[in-house]
Design an enzyme around this catalytic site. Structure first.
Site, PDB file in Angstrom:
ATOM      1  N   PRO A   2      37.296  37.250  34.357  1.00  0.00           N
ATOM      2  CA  PRO A   2      37.666  35.944  34.859  1.00  0.00           C
ATOM      3  C   PRO A   2      36.832  35.226  35.828  1.00  0.00           C
ATOM      4  CG  PRO A   2      39.673  37.536  35.115  1.00  0.00           C
ATOM      5  CD  PRO A   2      38.410  38.325  34.805  1.00  0.00           C
ATOM      6  N   GLU A   3      36.131  34.172  35.231  1.00  0.00           N
ATOM      7  CA  GLU A   3      35.479  32.952  36.070  1.00  0.00           C
ATOM      8  C   GLU A   3      36.160  32.049  36.080  1.00  0.00           C
ATOM      9  OE1 GLU A   3      30.994  33.745  35.208  1.00  0.00           O
ATOM     10  OE2 GLU A   3      31.826  34.865  33.438  1.00  0.00           O
ATOM     11  N   LYS A  59      37.902  30.988  41.720  1.00  0.00           N
ATOM     12  CA  LYS A  59      38.426  32.265  40.853  1.00  0.00           C
ATOM     13  C   LYS A  59      39.798  32.183  41.612  1.00  0.00           C
ATOM     14  CE  LYS A  59      34.099  34.211  40.149  1.00  0.00           C
ATOM     15  NZ  LYS A  59      33.179  35.150  40.400  1.00  0.00           N
ATOM     16  N   ARG A 249      24.088  43.304  39.822  1.00  0.00           N
ATOM     17  CA  ARG A 249      24.812  42.985  38.475  1.00  0.00           C
ATOM     18  C   ARG A 249      23.682  42.934  37.515  1.00  0.00           C
ATOM     19  NH1 ARG A 249      29.552  43.672  40.563  1.00  0.00           N
ATOM     20  NH2 ARG A 249      30.098  43.197  38.550  1.00  0.00           N
TER      21      ARG A 249
END
Length: 258
Positions: A2-3, A59, A249
């Site tokens: 989810p972005e 978000k 990341r």
DNA sequence: CAGCTTGTTAGGTT
DNA sequence: TAACCTAACAAGCT
């Protein structure tokens, strides 16, 4: 997962499934997703009220009721689905809202990294969103570019920092950087004015085309369509894509184009 | 078993 | 202060 585009999709699920309908029953199947509120208090606060509206910031998703507001964050694996009340719940359905007659809004999340909050009033909503920068789809060019100038970290890290601009995650940041032809390891305050311009333009374009899909679409012509292939190549120039680590990341980029 | 994952945050260090 | 890194959270998968 989810972005911003995903959460915008969940906002639409909330609207079409539950907006205007009375909340008949709240079933908490796993209280591990509740933050600062008990299952009992959640039921007591919501049952009998209506979902009146849905707002997204970055978000975060806010479900309005006219009274307390339910704030939802989906972490890496959360989603919102609309089901019939007789449909068997999925293993990771954590909270079920039975609304109107014959519908169930379900908060589903495998990993429980985030979850649901109950904000009793507007002050509590503001506290939850206090560390969020402007929404990535709402921020204007001037504010966006000024925010980049003020940061010294790598642009990849800055783009995914929710206090700078809210809504971009790892995939979107890589996609935007690739489209704007900016190296992820470049420092934000060392970008040229033209770099900043392109980043803003490509952020808007990328978000606008991702939102109707409800995710960052893994299309062939997008960087995202190649990041999970065994030996990925740049869909623009054919060079092998690089894979490095920034801000903890995985970052995928093209040394030729960027 | 080791290592990996699209999110956030606390805590320690530079 | 700011920036940076790591671990932690949880639950999978390879």
């Amino acid at each position: 997962m989810p972005e911003l585009p995903d959460v915008e999709g969940f906002r639409e699920v909330l609207v079409s499934c539950a907006q205007g309908r009375v909340i008949r029953h709240v079933e908490v199947r796993d209280a591990g997703v509740l933050h600062g509120v008990s299952a009992r208090r959640l039921r007591e606060a919501l049952e009998g009220r209506r979902f009146t509206g849905a707002e997204r910031h970055g978000k975060w998703l806010l479900a309005r009721t006219g009274g307390p507001t339910v704030a939802l964050h989906f972490g890496m694996t959360g989603l919102l689905v609309c089901a019939g009340p007789d449909e068997e719940a999925a293993p990771h359905d954590r909270v079920l809202f039975t609304v109107g007659t014959g519908r169930q809004l379900r908060y589903r999340d495998q990993r429980k990294l985030q979850g649901l909050w109950l904000a009793e009033d507007e002050t509590a909503v503001e506290r939850l969103l206090a560390r969020q920068g402007p929404d990535a789809l709402a921020v204007d060019r001037e504010r966006f570019e000024a925010a980049l100038c003020a940061r010294r970290g790598t642009i990849k890290t800055v783009l995914t920092d929710q206090s700078v601009v809210a809504g971009l995650g790892n995939l979107l940041a890589d996609e935007i950087l690739w489209r704007a032809r900016v190296r992820p390891a470049a420092h934000a305050n060392e970008l040229t004015e033209d770099d900043r311009r392109r980043l803003y333009t490509q952020m808007r374009r990328t978000l606008r085309s991702a939102v109707p899909t409800g995710r960052v679409p893994p299309r062939d012509s997008w960087l995202t369509g190649h990041r999970d292939t065994p030996s990925p190549h740049c869909p623009r120039c054919g060079e092998p894509l690089r894979r490095s680590r920034l801000g903890g990341r995985t970052t995928v980029w093209c040394a030729q184009c960027q």
